[in-house]
Design an enzyme around this catalytic site. Structure first.
Site, PDB file in Angstrom:
ATOM      1  N   LYS A 172       0.844  -1.209   0.000  1.00  0.00           N
ATOM      2  CA  LYS A 172       0.000   0.000   0.000  1.00  0.00           C
ATOM      3  C   LYS A 172       0.872   1.249   0.000  1.00  0.00           C
ATOM      4  CE  LYS A 172      -2.181   2.976   2.760  1.00  0.00           C
ATOM      5  NZ  LYS A 172      -2.207   4.039   1.768  1.00  0.00           N
ATOM      6  N   GLY A 225       6.580   5.201   8.176  1.00  0.00           N
ATOM      7  CA  GLY A 225       5.696   6.358   8.246  1.00  0.00           C
ATOM      8  C   GLY A 225       5.857   7.061   9.575  1.00  0.00           C
ATOM      9  N   THR A 229       1.143   6.850  13.624  1.00  0.00           N
ATOM     10  CA  THR A 229       0.574   5.732  12.845  1.00  0.00           C
ATOM     11  C   THR A 229       1.252   4.419  13.246  1.00  0.00           C
ATOM     12  OG1 THR A 229       0.454   7.297  11.007  1.00  0.00           O
ATOM     13  CG2 THR A 229      -0.066   5.026  10.512  1.00  0.00           C
ATOM     14  N   CYS A 281      13.123  11.367   6.501  1.00  0.00           N
ATOM     15  CA  CYS A 281      13.166  11.006   7.924  1.00  0.00           C
ATOM     16  C   CYS A 281      14.566  11.225   8.503  1.00  0.00           C
ATOM     17  CB  CYS A 281      12.741   9.556   8.099  1.00  0.00           C
ATOM     18  SG  CYS A 281      13.709   8.424   7.076  1.00  0.00           S
ATOM     19  N   GLU A 383       8.783  16.421  15.477  1.00  0.00           N
ATOM     20  CA  GLU A 383       9.205  16.305  14.075  1.00  0.00           C
ATOM     21  C   GLU A 383       8.374  17.261  13.212  1.00  0.00           C
ATOM     22  OE1 GLU A 383       8.106  12.826  11.724  1.00  0.00           O
ATOM     23  OE2 GLU A 383      10.158  12.693  10.992  1.00  0.00           O
TER      24      GLU A 383
HETATM   25  P1  NAD Z   1       1.846   8.375   7.802  1.00  0.00           P
HETATM   26  O1  NAD Z   1       2.115   7.608   9.030  1.00  0.00           O
HETATM   27  O2  NAD Z   1       0.756   9.390   7.832  1.00  0.00           O
HETATM   28  O3  NAD Z   1       1.470   7.407   6.593  1.00  0.00           O
HETATM   29  C1  NAD Z   1       2.317   6.380   6.166  1.00  0.00           C
HETATM   30  C2  NAD Z   1       1.501   5.289   5.518  1.00  0.00           C
HETATM   31  O4  NAD Z   1       0.651   4.706   6.505  1.00  0.00           O
HETATM   32  C3  NAD Z   1       0.580   5.775   4.396  1.00  0.00           C
HETATM   33  O5  NAD Z   1       0.564   4.814   3.365  1.00  0.00           O
HETATM   34  C4  NAD Z   1      -0.772   5.846   5.088  1.00  0.00           C
HETATM   35  O6  NAD Z   1      -1.856   5.700   4.207  1.00  0.00           O
HETATM   36  C5  NAD Z   1      -0.678   4.675   6.046  1.00  0.00           C
HETATM   37  N1  NAD Z   1      -1.566   4.759   7.216  1.00  0.00           N
HETATM   38  C6  NAD Z   1      -2.013   5.872   7.842  1.00  0.00           C
HETATM   39  N2  NAD Z   1      -2.812   5.522   8.883  1.00  0.00           N
HETATM   40  C7  NAD Z   1      -2.858   4.175   8.913  1.00  0.00           C
HETATM   41  C8  NAD Z   1      -3.487   3.216   9.755  1.00  0.00           C
HETATM   42  N3  NAD Z   1      -4.255   3.592  10.784  1.00  0.00           N
HETATM   43  N4  NAD Z   1      -3.284   1.912   9.514  1.00  0.00           N
HETATM   44  C9  NAD Z   1      -2.492   1.515   8.485  1.00  0.00           C
HETATM   45  N5  NAD Z   1      -1.888   2.359   7.644  1.00  0.00           N
HETATM   46  C10 NAD Z   1      -2.057   3.679   7.858  1.00  0.00           C
HETATM   47  O7  NAD Z   1       3.225   9.010   7.370  1.00  0.00           O
HETATM   48  P2  NAD Z   1       3.491  10.038   6.206  1.00  0.00           P
HETATM   49  O8  NAD Z   1       2.987  11.375   6.613  1.00  0.00           O
HETATM   50  O9  NAD Z   1       3.044   9.431   4.916  1.00  0.00           O
HETATM   51  O10 NAD Z   1       5.099  10.038   6.172  1.00  0.00           O
HETATM   52  C11 NAD Z   1       5.894  10.895   6.924  1.00  0.00           C
HETATM   53  C12 NAD Z   1       6.439  10.197   8.147  1.00  0.00           C
HETATM   54  O11 NAD Z   1       7.150   9.042   7.767  1.00  0.00           O
HETATM   55  C13 NAD Z   1       7.430  11.060   8.910  1.00  0.00           C
HETATM   56  O12 NAD Z   1       7.182  10.925  10.281  1.00  0.00           O
HETATM   57  C14 NAD Z   1       8.774  10.438   8.567  1.00  0.00           C
HETATM   58  O13 NAD Z   1       9.789  10.648   9.505  1.00  0.00           O
HETATM   59  C15 NAD Z   1       8.410   9.008   8.459  1.00  0.00           C
HETATM   60  N6  NAD Z   1       9.401   8.281   7.672  1.00  0.00           N
HETATM   61  C16 NAD Z   1      10.216   7.398   8.304  1.00  0.00           C
HETATM   62  C17 NAD Z   1      11.193   6.732   7.590  1.00  0.00           C
HETATM   63  C18 NAD Z   1      12.106   5.751   8.234  1.00  0.00           C
HETATM   64  O14 NAD Z   1      12.714   4.969   7.514  1.00  0.00           O
HETATM   65  N7  NAD Z   1      12.255   5.751   9.537  1.00  0.00           N
HETATM   66  C19 NAD Z   1      11.315   6.951   6.210  1.00  0.00           C
HETATM   67  C20 NAD Z   1      10.468   7.864   5.616  1.00  0.00           C
HETATM   68  C21 NAD Z   1       9.496   8.517   6.345  1.00  0.00           C
END
Ligand code: NAD
Length: 479
Positions: A172, A225, A229, A281, A383
């Site tokens: 997804k 993410g 979440t 990130c 963040e």
């Molecule tokens: P997000 O958590 O909002 O969404 C990430 C994914 O999770 C999306 O596909 C979203 O649709 C899905 N999602 C949202 N709610 C969900 C739920 N309840 N159940 C299952 N799936 C769900 O994150 P974002 O805003 O898309 O991305 C930014 C964040 O990601 C930042 O905090 C960043 O630091 C983090 N990030 C971390 C890394 C890492 O490797 N540590 C890499 C990139 C981004």
């Protein structure tokens, strides 16, 4: 408007409920494509197709699986320009960065894990008369959930090891940046990936994302993410004792000692602070600079931040594009307001940036540098995930380590000094999964990747990702 479709059982499928929502081009501030609002019934269809495909894919020799993955990488490379342009329109990263990083890593991820999958094997042990061997076996149908900030890079980073290890995957992508995942799914058949082995479901996190994490036939979820979440997914997975890998947020320090090469350090700190508009990130959003060089370094850093070329992400010379969405731009701007309420002084940027011409309604924020904030304020603790760097002085090595560790996150750090022993001492003390010495975001895909504290649970990268997507069975006998 272009319509994105799900990819299920080797076919492009409309969502069963017939519902779509819009996704935006952030550089012009307007919707440009429709995304399936998938639901539980689409998931059932995708899981059924994946379960059907699993036995044959599991039993396919790893070298054959690798060939299909390499063919998919070939097709990404053949279509690299189209992918880079599409990713740039969808996400806002300038097209040059999309080509060099997001898309190039898409094919590199597939190739790397294809080859790692071939090498991946169990162990053999003999103690006294007990002879044992282990069999790492794929889990079945697994799920990957990825964010919007590096769409193609993270989408492939998640699913490639799962496929290489012999699993079928329901992937997804983020609903905010679904385009290149859709394009990639359209190449899977041509690459010879059997129907059902890779399913791509589009939709909102709270709906299809949550349904995926609850599904009883999906024993493992690899998630990248936000921390909030990640916590929700972790809690849900605990109910069913699913395996989870969580790669979450960061609030990473860049530490510059007074014996550093100042020009290299400033260049590195600029890349760490503002690459992809600060939406990585691993970005270094807290810049800690030793007292003796503080003023000189600050001048260098602020001048370089002001020189970053903001503009139309489709132009080759642009270095800094828009924020990914209006909501995200507003969130970042609200943090800049908060920083000022907390006593911060804006040294560069600090507001929405208007680009002339085609992108006049785009969601741009200029690279922003803020000084004068204590470490315990919200600006320095939470963040922001945008082009916002706070800069602050420190006196001693101990203080630098304490400031670096004084947050709830622990993903990455960079340390700038010409003293190798000091670099190693500080690296050992920093609470994070990754430390870079005199560089930033240098990645060897064999190395473990992940965070400590609220930045994640588990490690990806190299064989660790393959281990996550397998269960190792031990077989023993008396010789
Ligand atoms: P997000 O958590 O909002 O969404 C990430 C994914 O999770 C999306 O596909 C979203 O649709 C899905 N999602 C949202 N709610 C969900 C739920 N309840 N159940 C299952 N799936 C769900 O994150 P974002 O805003 O898309 O991305 C930014 C964040 O990601 C930042 O905090 C960043 O630091 C983090 N990030 C971390 C890394 C890492 O490797 N540590 C890499 C990139 C981004």
């Amino acid at each position: 408007m272009q319509k994105i479709l799900n990819f299920i059982g080797g076919e492009m499928r409309e969502p069963i409920g017939g519902r779509y929502f819009e996704t935006d081009d952030p550089s012009v501030g307007k919707p440009y494509a429709l995304v399936p609002d998938s639901g539980a019934e689409d998931l059932e269809r995708a899981v059924a197709a994946a379960k059907k495909a699993f036995p044959a894919w599991r039993d396919t020799p790893a070298a054959e699986r690798a060939k299909a993955m390499h063919r998919l990488a070939d097709l990404i490379e053949k279509n690299q320009d189209a992918f880079a342009r599409a990713e740039s329109i969808d996400n806002g990263r300038p097209v040059a960065g999309c080509a060099a990083v997001n898309i190039a890593r898409g094919s590199a991820n597939l190739r790397f894990f294809a080859d790692e999958g071939v090498k991946f094997a169990g162990g053999k042990f003999k103690t006294g008369k007990i002879e044992s061997y282990t069999l790492p076996q794929p889990l079945g149908v697994v799920a990957t959930i990825s964010p919007w900030n590096l769409p193609m890079l993270l989408f492939t980073w998640k699913f490639a090891p799962a496929l290489a290890a012999g699993n079928c995957v329901i992937a997804k992508p983020s609903e905010i940046t679904p385009m290149t995942a859709y394009m990639l799914s359209g190449l899977a058949n041509d690459a010879g990936i059997p129907a059902g082995v890779l399913g791509v479901l589009h939709g909102k996190g709270a709906d299809i994302g949550a349904a995926i994490t609850r599904h009883p036939d999906i024993p493992a979820i690899s998630f990248t993410g936000g921390t909030v979440t990640g916590r929700t997914i972790y809690a849900g997975a605990a109910q069913q004792l699913k395996k989870v890998s969580l790669e979450l947020g960061g609030k990473n320090p860049t530490i510059v000692f007074d014996d550093a090469d100042l020009y290299k350090a400033a260049e590195g700190a600029i890349a760490a602070g503002f690459s992809n508009q600060g939406q990585i990130c691993l970005c270094g959003s807290r810049l800690l600079v030793q007292e003796k060089i503080y003023n000189e370094f600050k001048r260098l850093f602020v001048a370089s931040a002001k020189e970053i070329k903001i503009g139309d992400p489709l132009l080759a010379e642009t270095q800094h594009g828009p924020m990914v969405s209006k909501a995200h731009m507003e969130k970042v701007l609200s943090y800049i307001d908060l920083a000022q309420q907390e006593g911060g002084k804006i040294l560069a940027g600090g507001q929405r940036h208007i680009v002339d011409g085609r992108c006049k309604d785009g969601w741009f924020i200029a690279p922003t540098v803020i000084e004068g904030l204590p470490m315990d304020c919200r600006t320095n603790q939470e963040e922001i995930f945008g082009p916002v760097v706070t800069i602050m002085p420190f006196k001693t090595e101990e203080e630098a380590v304490a400031l670096a560790n004084g947050v709830e996150y622990g993903l990455a750090a960079s340390v700038w000094t010409q003293d190798r022993e000091k670099a190693d001492r500080v690296s050992a003390q920093i609470e994070s999964g990754i430390v870079w010495q005199n560089c930033w975001n240098v990645r060897d895909l064999h190395t473990p990747f992940g965070g400590v504290k609220k930045s994640g649970v588990g490690r990806e990268g190299g064989r660790r990702a393959l281990e996550f997507f397998t269960e190792e069975k031990t077989v023993s006998r008396i010789a």
